[in-house]
Design an enzyme around this catalytic site. Structure first.
Site, PDB file in Angstrom:
ATOM      1  CG  ASP A  11      -2.039   1.250   0.878  1.00  0.00           C
ATOM      2  OD1 ASP A  11      -1.996   1.857   0.230  1.00  0.00           O
ATOM      3  OD2 ASP A  11      -2.971   0.963   2.097  1.00  0.00           O
ATOM      4  CE1 TYR A  12       0.128   7.750  -2.942  1.00  0.00           C
ATOM      5  CE2 TYR A  12       1.532   8.036  -1.120  1.00  0.00           C
ATOM      6  CZ  TYR A  12       0.919   8.447  -1.973  1.00  0.00           C
ATOM      7  OH  TYR A  12       1.243   9.634  -3.122  1.00  0.00           O
TER       8      TYR A  12
END
Ligand code: BGC
Length: 762
Positions: free
Chosen positions: A286-287
Site C-alpha cells: 500500500d501507499y
C-alpha cells in the site's frame, strides 16, 4: 559471448523460475521473460519494482518531469491514478521509446466502484446480495477504465469489517466471510474476465492483505492483533477467494499482523499467500507502507526495504525504498539476487499477461473512450444496481411506497446535492453529472405532484469538521444562515406539504480512508431538524445517505420510515426515486450490523456463545455476558431489510436428520409473498455447529438465494448442504468438519430464522 548468454539464460531458468513453470504454465512467457531479464541490469530490475506517485502530471509536463526522467532511466515499473488515453500514451511512449529496454509501464488506478459511471459504494452493493449484478458492475468498471488507458485496478477491497467507526467499512462488503468471499470472486471475474490480454479486461488487486478491517477502535491505520484461528475462520477467507479466482495482484496492508507489519511479514506474504494458497501473481505494498515501517519501529529505510523484499513483496508503492536501497542490501548480503529477480519476474509476468509487451498501447485506443465511457447502458446498469442496494430499514403503516400526488417537502442538506452522491473513492467521477435526489424526484413525478425544497440544516455545524470532510472535490457547501433560520424555513415548507422526505446523513468523505468517527450518530444539528419536522405532525421519511452503519436508535423510535440509500453513485437520485415511488420494491439486506449505540461495537451476528450467554430475548441478567444499560441486540441485524410486500417462511424441512459422511442434506422451506406487491427476497441459510473441539459461532451464513415472487405467489426454496459447509479451521489450523449436531436455520435475516437439527456422523 553467445555461449555465455545461453548458459546465463539456462541458469536463470533453473534458479529463478518459480513453480508456475513446473506447473506447465506458459512456456512462451517464461522464455520471453528469461530472455529479457538476461539483459537487465540490477537497477533496471529494481526499477520495475518501483511504483512512484506521479502526482497530478499533465500531458505536457510528462516528458520534462522528474518522473519522465526516471522512466527513461528504467526506474519505474508503473504509475497510478493517472487517467486519459492521451496522457497515458505520452507517458507510455517515454518508456517504450526512450528507455533502454523499452519495457512498458503498468497504469493502475483505484477503480473501486465503477469508473466514470459510478456504482454504489461497495458496502451498498454488497447489500444487493446479487453476484451477477456485482460482477457486472466490475465488468463495466473495467470496460470504462481500460477505455481510458488503465490496465490495473486496486480492487476488490475485501477487508472484513465489524467496526462501523472505521471509515473504510464503506469500501468493503461488510462483516461476513462467506458473503465477502462470494463477492470477492464475482469482482475478480468482472475485472479480469477470462482473458487478461483483451483490451477491455484489467488486472485486479485484492486488498488490503491482511486484516486491515480489524484496526483497533476503528481508528484507521491502527494496530491489529488477532489469533490465527480467528484469522483463518473469519478474516482470511475473502482474500483467499479472490486469489482462488485468479486475482493477478495483492496489496499488502498498512497494519501489523502478529507484531510484524504486513509489508515485512514473511509468514503472510510467502508461507500463507504463496505456499499455502498458491498465489503466483505479484504483491504491491500500500501507499508508502514500506517507509511507514520506520514509524512502526522496524529500522531505517535500508533495513525495512530489505525485510519487505525478503518477506515476499514485489513492488514498492511510493516509498522509493526498493529503488534506492536494494543495491546496497545486496552488496551487504542482506538480500539475494534471486529475491530481486523473482520480484522483478512477477511484475514482468503481469505485463506479459496483460499483453503489454505485444502492444504497449493496448489500452490506448483513442476511439474507445467516447463510445464506451458513461454510456446510457452503463448508467442504466448503475441505476439498477443502486436500486437493488437500497435497504428499507423501517416502514410503519406502509408509508412507502409514496403515491405520486399532492405536495412533497424535500428537506435536508443532501436533498439537492450532486458532489456527495458518488461516495468515497470515486477517483474518475465527474460529480457534475451525478443525479441529485431532487432531480430524480422531479423526473419521476413530472406534473403528478408538487415538490417544495428546503435545506433545513448543514451536514455538520462544526466548521472545522466541515472542512475536514469537504475534500476531493466534494464540498459540503455550508449555508451561512443560522441553524434556527434554516430549521424555521424547513418547518414552513413542511407545513405546506402532505409528506416530508428528509435527505440526511453523512457527507461522502465522512467515510473512506482516514475518515473514522468515534460518534456514529446522525450529527446533532440534523437530529434537531428532524425533531422540528416531527412537531408538524406530517409523516417523515428519512432518506439516509451513509457510508457506514450509524447508531439510529432515536430515529428508529421516532420516524415512520427510514430508507437507507448509502451512496448510490452516478444515478443516485433516479434509483432512490425508483424505490420511493415503488417502481422498484426494495430488496437490499444489510451486510453489516447496525448497533443500538457505539458502545456495543464490535457487534456482529456470527459471534461466539461465551460461557455465560444471555438467554434469547432477555435483557440484563446478573453475571451474564451483557450490559447494564443496553440489550445485546443490534438495532438492525445482519441480513435485515424490509420490502413493500411481506414474505413468510413456512415448513422448514430437512431431507434427513441423521446424515453420514459426504451425504447431501437438503433444507427446504416454503416462501410466500403474502403482501400486495411483487418483490424479491434474499433467503439466507445459517448453520450452527453445536459442539466442536474449538468454540464455534452461534451461526454462520452458508448460503443465500435471491427469490423473486409475484404478490400471492409461493415457492419452495432448497439449499443442498454438504460437509463442505460444515468445515472450519480447528486448533491445528486444519480445515475439516467434525461430526455431531448442527442447527440448520433459514430466514430473511440473521435473527428471524426457522430452525431444524441434523446429526451428522463421519
Ligand atoms: C489506500 C489504498 C489505495 C492506495 C492507492 C492507499 O492510501 O490505502 O487502498 O489503493 O492508496 O491510491
Amino acid at each position: 559471448m553467445k555461449k555465455y548468454s545461453i548458459i546465463t539464460a539456462m541458469l536463470t531458468l533453473i534458479l529463478f523460475t518459480p513453480s508456475y513453470a513446473q506447473k506447465g504454465s506458459d512456456q512462451k512467457m517464461d522464455q520471453f521473460i528469461n530472455n529479457l531479464m538476461s539483459k537487465m541490469t540490477l537497477n533496471e530490475k529494481t526499477g520495475q519494482m518501483n511504483l512512484p506517485a506521479a502526482g497530478d502530471i499533465t500531458t505536457g509536463q510528462a516528458a520534462s518531469s522528474d518522473i519522465g526522467k526516471k522512466i527513461r532511466e528504467g526506474k519505474v515499473g508503473g504509475l497510478f491514478n493517472i487517467k486519459s488515453v492521451s496522457k497515458i500514451r505520452t507517458i507510455q511512449k517515454l518508456a517504450v521509446e526512450e528507455s533502454r529496454l523499452k519495457i512498458p509501464l503498468l497504469f493502475g488506478m483505484d477503480v473501486i466502484h465503477g469508473y466514470q459511471t459510478v456504482f454504489p459504494i461497495p458496502l451498498a452493493m454488497s447489500c444487493s446480495w446479487d453476484m451477477g449484478l456485482i460482477e457486472k458492475s466490475a465488468r463495466i468498471a473495467a470496460q470504462e477504465a481500460s477505455a481510458d488507458g488503465i490496465c490495473w485496478t486496486f480492487s476488490p477491497m475485501v477487508d472484513i469489517a465489524r467496526d462501523p467507526r472505521w471509515g473504510r467499512i464503506a469500501e468493503g462488503s461488510g462483516e461476513d466471510p462467506y458473503l465477502g468471499s462470494q463477492i470477492a470472486k464475482a469482482m475478480v471475474k468482472g475485472y479480469q474476465g477470462d482473458d487478461l490480454s483483451k483490451n477491455n479486461t484489467i488486472l485486479s488487486c485484492v486488498k488490503h492483505f491482511a486484516l486491515y478491517g480489524a484496526a483497533e477502535a476503528g481508528r484507521d491505520y491502527n494496530t491489529v492483533d488477532m489469533s490465527r484461528i480467528r484469522m483463518y475462520n473469519e478474516y482470511l477467507p475473502p482474500y483467499k477467494a479472490a486469489v482462488d479466482a485468479g486475482a493477478g495482484s495483492v496489496m499488502s496492508s498498512f497494519n501489523e499482523v502478529d507484531g510484524i507489519p504486513a509489508s515485512a511479514n514473511k509468514w503472510l506474504m510467502t508461507d500463507l499467500l504463496r505456499k499455502q494458497w498458491g498465489f503466483n501473481g505479484f504483491v504491491v505494498t500500500d501507499y508508502t507502507a514500506i517507509s511507514e515501517m520506520i514509524n512502526h519501529g522496524l529500522g531505517d529505510l535500508q533495513e525495512v526495504s530489505g525485510q519487505s523484499l525478503r518477506a515476499g513483496v514485489d513492488m514498492d508503492m511510493v516509498s522509493d525504498g526498493f529503488l534506492n536501497t536494494l543495491k546496497k542490501s545486496l552488496e551487504n548480503g542482506k538480500i539475494t539476487r534471486a529475491q530481486i529477480d523473482l520480484a522483478c519476474r512477477r511484475i514482468l509476468e503481469a505485463k506479459y499477461k496483460l499483453g503489454l509487451f505485444e502492444d504497449p498501447y493496448r489500452y490506448c485506443d483513442d476511439n474507445r473512450a467516447k463510445n464506451e465511457i458513461f454510456t446510457t447502458e452503463n448508467r442504466q446498469a448503475s441505476r439498477e444496481v443502486a436500486s437493488q442496494s437500497i435497504v428499507l430499514l423501517k416502514n410503519d403503516n406502509q408509508l412507502l411506497p409514496l403515491q405520486k400526488k399532492g405536495t412533497i417537502a424535500l428537506i435536508g442538506p443532501l436533498a439537492d446535492n450532486k458532489e456527495n452522491m458518488a461516495g468515497t473513492w470515486s477517483v474518475a467521477a465527474d460529480f457534475t453529472k451525478s443525479v441529485s435526489l431532487l432531480s430524480g424526484l422531479k423526473d419521476a413525478l413530472g406534473n403528478d405532484a408538487h415538490i417544495l425544497v428546503a435545506r433545513g440544516t448543514n451536514i455538520v455545524n462544526d466548521s472545522l469538521l466541515n472542512s475536514r470532510i469537504s475534500i476531493f472535490g466534494k464540498p459540503t457547501y455550508r449555508d451561512t444562515r443560522s441553524q434556527a433560520e434554516m430549521v424555521a424555513e424547513a418547518v414552513e415548507v413542511a407545513k405546506k406539504s402532505d409528506v416530508i422526505i428528509a435527505a440526511l446523513g453523512e457527507a461522502a468523505e465522512m467515510t473512506g480512508e482516514s475518515s473514522s468517527r468515534s460518534d456514529i450518530n446522525l450529527p446533532e444539528n440534523q437530529k434537531e431538524l428532524l425533531k422540528a419536522l416531527l412537531v408538524t405532525g406530517k409523516p417523515v421519511i428519512m432518506v439516509l445517505f451513509t457510508g457506514r452503519p450509524l447508531a439510529l436508535s432515536w430515529e428508529n423510535a421516532h420516524l415512520q420510515a427510514i430508507l437507507n440509500v448509502w451512496f448510490s453513485g452516478t444515478e443516485a437520485g433516479n434509483a432512490i426515486a425508483d424505490v420511493l415511488f415503488g417502481k422498484v420494491n426494495p430488496s437490499g439486506k444489510l451486510t453489516a450490523t447496525f448497533p443500538q449505540n457505539v458502545g456495543q461495537i464490535p457487534i456482529y451476528y456470527n459471534h461466539k456463545n461465551t460461557g455465560r450467554p444471555l438467554p434469547e430475548g432477555a435483557w440484563f441478567q446478573k453475571f451474564r455476558s451483557n450490559y447494564l444499560d443496553v440489550s445485546n441486540d443490534p438495532l438492525y441485524p445482519f441480513g435485515y431489510g424490509l420490502s413493500y410486500t411481506k414474505f413468510e417462511y413456512r415448513d422448514l424441512k430437512l431431507s434427513s436428520t441423521q446424515a453420514k459422511g459426504n451425504q447431501i442434506v437438503s433444507a427446504n422451506i416454503t416462501l410466500t409473498n403474502s403482501g400486495r406487491y411483487d418483490g424479491a427476497e434474499v433467503v439466507q441459510l445459517y448453520i450452527r455447529d453445536l459442539v466442536g473441539t474449538v468454540t464455534r459461532p452461534v451461526k454462520e451464513l452458508k448460503g443465500f438465494q435471491k427469490i423473486a415472487l409475484k404478490a400471492g405467489e409461493s415457492k419452495s426454496v432448497t439449499f443442498n448442504i454438504t460437509p463442505e459447509d460444515l468445515k472450519f479451521y480447528n486448533a491445528d489450523l486444519k480445515y475439516d468438519w467434525e461430526p455431531g449436531e448442527f442447527i440448520i436455520m433459514v430466514g430473511g435475516n440473521s435473527k428471524e430464522v426457522k430452525s431444524a437439527k441434523v446429526n451428522w456422523t463421519k
